[in-house]
Scaffold this active site. Structure first.
Site, short mmCIF file in Angstrom:
data_model
loop_
_atom_site.label_atom_id
_atom_site.label_comp_id
_atom_site.label_asym_id
_atom_site.label_seq_id
_atom_site.Cartn_x
_atom_site.Cartn_y
_atom_site.Cartn_z
N CYS A 71 0.73 -1.26 0.03
CA CYS A 71 0.08 0.04 0.07
C CYS A 71 0.92 1.18 0.03
CB CYS A 71 -0.89 -0.03 1.29
SG CYS A 71 -1.96 1.50 1.29
N CYS A 91 21.40 33.31 7.17
CA CYS A 91 20.72 34.43 7.34
C CYS A 91 19.07 33.81 7.47
CB CYS A 91 20.56 35.35 6.21
SG CYS A 91 19.77 34.84 4.71
N CYS A 124 23.93 26.03 -8.48
CA CYS A 124 24.61 25.18 -7.78
C CYS A 124 24.97 25.62 -6.28
CB CYS A 124 26.14 24.93 -8.28
SG CYS A 124 26.93 26.36 -8.43
N CYS A 134 28.98 25.91 -13.89
CA CYS A 134 28.81 25.33 -12.57
C CYS A 134 30.02 24.21 -12.39
CB CYS A 134 27.64 24.82 -12.22
SG CYS A 134 26.51 26.03 -11.99
N CYS A 151 72.18 17.42 0.62
CA CYS A 151 72.75 18.06 -0.70
C CYS A 151 71.66 17.80 -1.57
CB CYS A 151 73.94 17.14 -0.93
SG CYS A 151 73.42 15.44 -1.31
N CYS A 193 59.61 6.69 -4.56
CA CYS A 193 59.26 5.57 -5.62
C CYS A 193 60.98 4.88 -5.98
CB CYS A 193 58.92 6.37 -6.92
SG CYS A 193 60.27 7.26 -7.96
N CYS A 235 68.26 14.81 -9.37
CA CYS A 235 68.79 15.91 -8.83
C CYS A 235 67.82 17.04 -8.44
CB CYS A 235 69.53 16.46 -10.07
SG CYS A 235 70.40 18.14 -9.88
N CYS A 241 67.43 19.93 -10.99
CA CYS A 241 66.67 19.85 -12.47
C CYS A 241 65.87 18.93 -12.25
CB CYS A 241 67.85 19.77 -13.51
SG CYS A 241 68.53 18.07 -13.00
N CYS A 288 73.08 18.37 -15.62
CA CYS A 288 72.41 19.38 -15.07
C CYS A 288 72.88 20.83 -15.43
CB CYS A 288 72.57 19.60 -13.63
SG CYS A 288 71.83 20.90 -12.70
#
Length: 519
Positions: free
Chosen positions: A166, A214, A241, A251, A289, A296, A301, A304, A322
């Site tokens: 229902c 507000c 938005c 947006c 240095c 990783c 360097c 560079c 470099c």
């Protein structure tokens, strides 16, 4: 293209003699009716009752049935009318969960001494049970528990019957009476949910996103998808938005730009731009240095960013060159430097906008000083109008930068435009943008002058310059929007990006809602 915009000569008699000459002022519509309405806490009930009355008059319904229909149709009276005309009353009621009252005559229902509740399977006197308009009857305890659970789950706007399959919506009067007998505060919460459904479920009404809040809501009368509005509290926001007014950026563009600018890593990169080119991780040098080991596993360097071999001496490092300038940057480096370029421009214009927003009080004092001098010129609206055009055009310049970043990059429109076509359109856009920047700075220069201390002759010249440059800025804003809407966004095939249209008179201010219902 500069020749298209010619300033009126300071010696032009028509402008010097007619101080209120319409041709010398920036045109503004008179008697314009606002397409936005401010709904306050006090007027919310009246606004809802106006909509309810329209449906009640159309279908001769009770108020709670009208509310059920409108909530189902997101408070869109036109949608209710369309379904009524196209599908008929029974289909309209069935889809929304409004019981068809002719199905059962509640007044002729047999009053049993004991009624079996099919939820708890206990028998109760008739006065301890409640039968809904759909015809299903359960004990008051089960109904109350059902209602409390639904209200706490936030589903109080459409509480359906407990009976299996229902989908009729329960009478809010029964819900209120049964819940209040157990928990008065929860009953008040239920009433609050029903009242606020006019805003929460209504596509044409949204809360003002001001902080601190507000408490106002804004209702739009016309095209509600792509528009910007100013609340009574002074906040200008995008109705689509609910973020700050960001036209001419769409947006999606603005949302993506904000996400990038709020990214701590991205912001750190703008200040400390070192990206390791192999894994693209940002790296910060704390000490030591210039030979570094990335997480990783690659040595590189610091000077560079180049990958190098692990073997090194005090005077040489394996596989390292470099100092040689690499003309071809990697894709990630190009993306970073491109973002930094646009971000710095955006930041500069936003800083100028913040500074110009603070000039209002200073300019009001200038106007007071001018009035006190009892000059022949009595109208000094050109001062406030000039400031309004300055802040409006500065805002447009600011938000045109995220637009340019996405349109002329590889993120959104690469498949829409060939490289040559993109270059042509980018040159067109940047030319329009540059012209606007030049004239905005020129307008700012004249407004910052100490004209309150000028002689009347020099004051008239300054007045004329401000009015003329304001008109030029207005025209340039229109041309920039025309370029965006017709040259850049209009021809798109794969996606549709719409922006709020440009208004010479700034973002439209919402007007106070006129209460028509007798409460």
């Amino acid at each position: 293209m500069e020749e298209d915009y010619v300033y009126v000569s300071n010696d032009d008699e028509s402008c010097n003699q007619g101080y209120d000459d319409d041709e010398c002022e920036v045109s503004r519509p008179n008697g314009e009716v606002s397409s936005f309405k401010v709904i306050t806490k006090e007027s919310l009930l009246a606004a809802q009752k106006d909509e309810l009355q329209r449906v009640m008059d159309l279908l001769s319904l009770k108020e709670h049935h009208a509310r059920t229909l409108l909530i189902h149709h997101c408070w869109d009276f036109d949608s209710v009318s369309a379904v009524f005309v196209e599908k008929g009353k029974e289909r309209l009621y069935a889809e929304a969960g409004v019981p068809v009252e002719d199905i059962i005559n509640l007044n002729s229902s047999q009053i049993f001494s004991k009624i079996l509740c099919e939820t708890c399977y206990d028998e109760f006197p008739a006065n301890e049970t409640t039968i809904m308009e759909c015809g299903h009857c359960f004990c008051n305890e089960c109904w109350t528990e059902h209602f409390i659970v639904k209200i706490n789950e936030g589903k109080s706007r459409r509480i359906t019957c407990m009976a299996h399959k229902c989908y009729s919506i329960c009478d809010e009067g029964y819900i209120r009476d049964l819940v209040s007998s157990r928990d008065q505060q929860l009953a008040e919460k239920f009433d609050c949910f029903l009242l606020e459904s006019y805003i929460e479920d209504n596509k044409r009404v949204k809360w003002c996103p001001s902080v601190p809040n507000c408490g106002n809501a804004i209702r739009v009368e016309d095209d509600y998808e792509y528009c910007e509005v100013e609340c009574a509290c002074g906040l200008q926001f995008c109705f689509s938005c609910s973020s700050e007014a960001h036209s001419p950026s769409s947006c999606l563009m603005w949302k993506s730009w904000v996400k990038m600018s709020e990214d701590k890593t991205t912001n750190w990169m703008v200040i400390n731009p070192v990206l390791y080119p192999k894994c693209h991780n940002p790296v910060e040098k704390m000490e030591g240095c210039n030979l570094k080991l990335c997480i990783c596993g690659q040595t590189f360097c610091w000077l560079c960013g180049g990958a190098i071999g692990p073997e090194y001496r005090w005077d040489t490092i394996a596989n390292h060159k470099c100092g040689l300038y690499e003309k071809e940057a990697t894709d990630v480096t190009k993306t970073f430097w491109r973002y930094k370029h646009y971000f710095k421009r955006f930041e500069a214009h936003m800083d100028s906008l913040k500074a110009e927003d603070k000039l209002k009080e200073k300019f009001q004092q200038k106007i007071v000083n001018l009035v006190s001098r009892e000059l022949v010129v009595k109208d000094f609206s050109w001062v406030s109008d000039g400031l309004n055009f300055l802040t409006r055009s500065r805002r447009i310049l600011s938000y045109s930068i995220p637009f340019a970043y996405f349109v002329f990059g590889d993120e959104l429109f690469k498949i829409e435009m060939s490289s040559n076509e993109m270059t042509i359109k980018q040159n067109l856009f940047e030319d329009q943008q540059h012209q606007l920047e030049v004239h905005v700075e020129r307008l700012k220069m004249f407004l910052e002058k100490l004209f309150a201390e000028y002689s009347e002759e020099n004051l008239l010249k300054t007045r004329l310059e401000v009015i003329n440059i304001s008109k030029v800025v207005d025209n340039l804003c229109k041309k920039l929007y025309d370029c965006i809407e017709n040259e850049l966004l209009g021809p798109l095939q794969q996606a549709t990006y719409r922006i709020a249209p440009y208004r010479s008179n700034d973002v439209e201010k919402a007007a106070k809602l006129v209460q028509t219902s007798s409460l």
